[in-house]
Design an enzyme around this catalytic site. Structure first.
Site, PDB file in Angstrom:
ATOM      1  N   TYR A  63       0.724  -1.279  -0.029  1.00 49.46           N
ATOM      2  CA  TYR A  63      -0.083  -0.125   0.040  1.00 49.46           C
ATOM      3  C   TYR A  63       0.864   1.325   0.205  1.00 49.46           C
ATOM      4  O   TYR A  63       0.207   2.397  -0.347  1.00 49.46           O
ATOM      5  CB  TYR A  63      -0.913  -0.154   1.404  1.00 49.46           C
ATOM      6  CG  TYR A  63      -1.807  -1.110   1.154  1.00 49.46           C
ATOM      7  CD1 TYR A  63      -2.056  -2.126  -0.008  1.00 49.46           C
ATOM      8  CD2 TYR A  63      -2.509  -1.337   2.205  1.00 49.46           C
ATOM      9  CE1 TYR A  63      -2.665  -3.066  -0.002  1.00 49.46           C
ATOM     10  CE2 TYR A  63      -3.580  -2.699   2.271  1.00 49.46           C
ATOM     11  CZ  TYR A  63      -3.683  -3.566   1.132  1.00 49.46           C
ATOM     12  OH  TYR A  63      -4.692  -4.515   1.457  1.00 49.46           O
ATOM     13  N   HIS A 102      -0.034 -12.105   1.047  1.00 48.45           N
ATOM     14  CA  HIS A 102      -1.002 -11.079   0.149  1.00 48.45           C
ATOM     15  C   HIS A 102      -1.665 -11.890  -0.868  1.00 48.45           C
ATOM     16  O   HIS A 102      -2.716 -11.695  -1.089  1.00 48.45           O
ATOM     17  CB  HIS A 102      -0.084  -9.817  -0.139  1.00 48.45           C
ATOM     18  CG  HIS A 102      -1.319  -8.628  -0.179  1.00 48.45           C
ATOM     19  ND1 HIS A 102      -0.687  -7.305  -0.144  1.00 48.45           N
ATOM     20  CD2 HIS A 102      -2.478  -8.540  -0.597  1.00 48.45           C
ATOM     21  CE1 HIS A 102      -1.750  -6.463  -0.317  1.00 48.45           C
ATOM     22  NE2 HIS A 102      -2.765  -7.210  -0.735  1.00 48.45           N
TER      23      HIS A 102
HETATM   24  N1  LIG Z   1      -5.755  -8.687   0.951  1.00 46.28           N
HETATM   25  C1  LIG Z   1      -6.229  -7.951  -0.146  1.00 46.28           C
HETATM   26  O1  LIG Z   1      -5.973  -8.010  -1.348  1.00 46.28           O
HETATM   27  C2  LIG Z   1      -7.057  -6.680   0.098  1.00 46.28           C
HETATM   28  C3  LIG Z   1      -7.252  -6.140   1.156  1.00 46.28           C
HETATM   29  N2  LIG Z   1      -8.371  -5.028   1.171  1.00 46.28           N
HETATM   30  C4  LIG Z   1      -8.173  -4.473   2.538  1.00 46.28           C
HETATM   31  O2  LIG Z   1      -9.840  -4.117   2.964  1.00 46.28           O
HETATM   32  C5  LIG Z   1      -9.924  -2.722   3.071  1.00 46.28           C
HETATM   33  C6  LIG Z   1     -11.268  -2.474   2.556  1.00 46.28           C
HETATM   34  O3  LIG Z   1     -11.618  -2.741   1.279  1.00 46.28           O
HETATM   35  P1  LIG Z   1     -11.596  -1.676   0.210  1.00 46.28           P
HETATM   36  O4  LIG Z   1     -11.281  -2.171  -1.233  1.00 46.28           O
HETATM   37  O5  LIG Z   1     -10.683  -0.612   0.348  1.00 46.28           O
HETATM   38  O6  LIG Z   1     -12.820  -0.911  -0.054  1.00 46.28           O
HETATM   39  P2  LIG Z   1     -14.252  -0.557   0.839  1.00 46.28           P
HETATM   40  O7  LIG Z   1     -15.437  -1.773   0.591  1.00 46.28           O
HETATM   41  O8  LIG Z   1     -13.846  -0.752   2.445  1.00 46.28           O
HETATM   42  O9  LIG Z   1     -14.676   0.893   0.286  1.00 46.28           O
HETATM   43  C7  LIG Z   1     -14.024   1.904   0.351  1.00 46.28           C
HETATM   44  C8  LIG Z   1     -14.646   2.850  -0.336  1.00 46.28           C
HETATM   45  O10 LIG Z   1     -15.916   3.225   0.209  1.00 46.28           O
HETATM   46  C9  LIG Z   1     -15.850   4.518   0.915  1.00 46.28           C
HETATM   47  N3  LIG Z   1     -16.579   4.657   2.152  1.00 46.28           N
HETATM   48  C10 LIG Z   1     -16.106   4.099   3.261  1.00 46.28           C
HETATM   49  N4  LIG Z   1     -16.982   4.334   4.090  1.00 46.28           N
HETATM   50  C11 LIG Z   1     -18.157   4.636   3.729  1.00 46.28           C
HETATM   51  C12 LIG Z   1     -19.231   4.965   4.160  1.00 46.28           C
HETATM   52  N5  LIG Z   1     -19.665   4.719   5.278  1.00 46.28           N
HETATM   53  N6  LIG Z   1     -20.334   5.598   3.184  1.00 46.28           N
HETATM   54  C13 LIG Z   1     -19.973   5.873   1.923  1.00 46.28           C
HETATM   55  N7  LIG Z   1     -18.676   5.529   1.489  1.00 46.28           N
HETATM   56  C14 LIG Z   1     -17.887   5.119   2.259  1.00 46.28           C
HETATM   57  C15 LIG Z   1     -14.619   4.927   0.785  1.00 46.28           C
HETATM   58  O11 LIG Z   1     -14.326   6.512   0.577  1.00 46.28           O
HETATM   59  P3  LIG Z   1     -13.710   7.544   1.613  1.00 46.28           P
HETATM   60  O12 LIG Z   1     -12.191   6.945   2.112  1.00 46.28           O
HETATM   61  O13 LIG Z   1     -13.343   8.773   0.986  1.00 46.28           O
HETATM   62  O14 LIG Z   1     -14.620   7.514   2.871  1.00 46.28           O
HETATM   63  C16 LIG Z   1     -13.739   4.413  -0.281  1.00 46.28           C
HETATM   64  O15 LIG Z   1     -14.019   4.864  -1.580  1.00 46.28           O
HETATM   65  C17 LIG Z   1      -8.722  -2.193   2.327  1.00 46.28           C
HETATM   66  O16 LIG Z   1      -8.519  -0.792   2.504  1.00 46.28           O
HETATM   67  C18 LIG Z   1      -7.674  -3.092   2.626  1.00 46.28           C
HETATM   68  O17 LIG Z   1      -7.129  -2.816   3.993  1.00 46.28           O
HETATM   69  C19 LIG Z   1      -8.866  -4.368   0.370  1.00 46.28           C
HETATM   70  C20 LIG Z   1      -8.559  -5.142  -1.119  1.00 46.28           C
HETATM   71  C21 LIG Z   1      -7.754  -6.194  -1.099  1.00 46.28           C
HETATM   72  O1  LIG Z   2      -4.693  -5.302  -1.176  1.00 44.48           O
HETATM   73  C1  LIG Z   2      -5.258  -4.644  -1.961  1.00 44.48           C
HETATM   74  C2  LIG Z   2      -4.990  -5.360  -3.171  1.00 44.48           C
HETATM   75  O2  LIG Z   2      -4.726  -6.717  -3.384  1.00 44.48           O
HETATM   76  C3  LIG Z   2      -3.931  -4.775  -3.809  1.00 44.48           C
HETATM   77  O3  LIG Z   2      -2.835  -4.896  -3.177  1.00 44.48           O
HETATM   78  C4  LIG Z   2      -3.705  -4.899  -5.286  1.00 44.48           C
HETATM   79  O4  LIG Z   2      -4.760  -4.901  -6.122  1.00 44.48           O
HETATM   80  C5  LIG Z   2      -2.597  -4.362  -6.058  1.00 44.48           C
HETATM   81  O5  LIG Z   2      -2.809  -2.971  -6.011  1.00 44.48           O
HETATM   82  C6  LIG Z   2      -1.999  -4.903  -7.406  1.00 44.48           C
HETATM   83  O6  LIG Z   2      -2.109  -3.958  -8.354  1.00 44.48           O
HETATM   84  O7  LIG Z   2      -1.846  -5.905  -7.476  1.00 44.48           O
END
Ligand SMILES: NC(=O)C1=CN([C@@H]2O[C@H](COP(=O)(O)OP(=O)(O)OC[C@H]3O[C@@H](n4cnc5c(N)ncnc54)[C@H](OP(=O)(O)O)[C@@H]3O)[C@@H](O)[C@H]2O)C=CC1
Ligand SMILES: O=C[C@H](O)[C@@H](O)[C@@H](O)[C@H](O)C(=O)O
Length: 310
Positions: A50, A110
């Site tokens: 990240y 990851h």
């Molecule tokens: N292991 C992996 O490969 C992955 C892990 N993750 C983890 O999971 C976490 C969460 O998933 P992520 O993909 O970020 O997405 P989310 O499903 O948590 O959505 C995030 C989005 O929703 C918005 N948001 C958050 N809360 C609200 C609300 N109450 N009302 C309206 N909009 C809202 C945020 O904007 P704003 O910030 O402007 O509020 C952002 O645009 C990641 O941040 C990461 O830590 C995610 C993807 C892959």
């Molecule tokens: O955790 C979040 C997602 O897995 C992220 O780490 C990946 O999507 C990465 O940006 C990629 O492009 O491979």
């Protein structure tokens, strides 16, 4: 009352809700982390990939210095990035240095593949064709054998995986001396992943659900069945989407850099059987139409064994 925490197979407790930090911009994530911890969050999910773990560390430090929380009360998660899958201890050391910590509570693989550790970029090495530079003959089980060795170092309290399908888990488990404590996967009513959730439950692997709102911009917040359940309870759609996982016995990660939304996301309610049916029926109808939606599928060009992408 909805569960506040769950037990891992290590015996440790893991909070039911965590703050996500993927795509949390530098300049905003320190405040987000500090705000979350001061508001009651006890889990922060991060990763080397990240590129913001320095600032996550600053947010942790600010919350510790304010007296709002102590280190031992916060569950910190990091992940080894794919270019470090042959060097997992180095990957962990780099994350710990950035975070300003001497241990994390959970360290995850990851993604189960190796990107070229000697390629043209630390995180995203590319081939001249522009494709990601992936070492194709690498076995992800070898990364797990390295992860197992980390536990004795005390630099992580628990180890787990992320983005593991049923197929990949079935390849890993016969060779695992330590069963992963967690599998962190994309999960929401548009991608219920029931086959992985069931296998993990049977094996004692806790699910951490990522992208519960549908990731960037929260596209699931306007899904009609979600809105319907929210209206019934007089809560926000985000509350329904987060509560869905806690009702399933999973930890949920919600990313936000907005203090107002960070605080709003703390609200987790009990969903009754009618609510669960509404959301499950939504999943089933999407599955029947071939419309399940995976929002996070990076261009690795690898078949990870997910039924919707195989
Ligand atoms: N292991 C992996 O490969 C992955 C892990 N993750 C983890 O999971 C976490 C969460 O998933 P992520 O993909 O970020 O997405 P989310 O499903 O948590 O959505 C995030 C989005 O929703 C918005 N948001 C958050 N809360 C609200 C609300 N109450 N009302 C309206 N909009 C809202 C945020 O904007 P704003 O910030 O402007 O509020 C952002 O645009 C990641 O941040 C990461 O830590 C995610 C993807 C892959
Ligand atoms: O955790 C979040 C997602 O897995 C992220 O780490 C990946 O999507 C990465 O940006 C990629 O492009 O491979």
């Amino acid at each position: 009352m909805a569960a506040k925490s769950f037990k891992l197979n290590t015996g440790a407790d893991i909070p039911a809700l965590g703050l996500g930090t993927w795509q949390s911009e530098t300049g905003k994530v320190k405040e987000a982390v500090a705000c979350a911890l001061k508001s009651g969050y006890r889990l922060i999910d991060g990763a080397y990939c990240y590129g913001n773990e320095d600032e996550v560390g600053e947010g942790l430090a600010e919350a510790f210095a304010s007296g709002a929380v102590k280190r031992e009360d916060v569950f910190v998660v990091s992940k080894v990035w794919t270019t470090y899958n042959t060097r997992v201890e180095l990957g962990l050391d780099k994350s710990l240095k950035s975070l300003g910590l001497d241990y994390v509570d959970l360290f995850l693989v990851h993604w189960p593949l190796l990107m070229n550790p000697d390629g043209d970029h630390d995180k995203f090495p590319k081939l001249p064709s522009g494709e990601r530079d992936i070492i194709r003959d690498y076995n992800h089980v070898d990364t797990w054998k390295q992860m197992e060795k980390l536990v004795a170092t005390g630099k992580t309290k628990a180890i787990g995986v992320s983005n593991y399908s049923k197929r990949y888990l079935e390849q890993l488990l016969p060779h695992a001396t330590i069963v992963p404590a967690v599998n962190q996967i994309e999960n929401h009513p548009e991608l219920p992943q029931q086959e992985i959730v069931d296998l993990c439950r049977e094996k004692g692997i806790h699910i951490m659900a990522y992208s519960p709102l549908g990731s960037t911009g929260g596209p699931l917040l306007t899904a009609e069945p979600v809105v319907k359940v929210a209206e019934k309870h007089g809560v926000k759609p985000s509350t329904v989407l987060l509560s869905y996982h806690v009702a399933r016995g999973s930890t949920v990660l919600a990313k936000s850099v907005s203090p107002e939304r960070i605080r709003a996301n703390l609200e987790i309610i009990n969903l009754d059987s009618e609510d669960k049916k509404t959301l499950d029926d939504y999943s089933s109808s999407l599955a029947a139409e071939g419309k399940l939606h995976r929002y996070v599928y990076p261009p690795f060009g690898v078949d990870f064994g997910f039924p919707d992408k195989s």
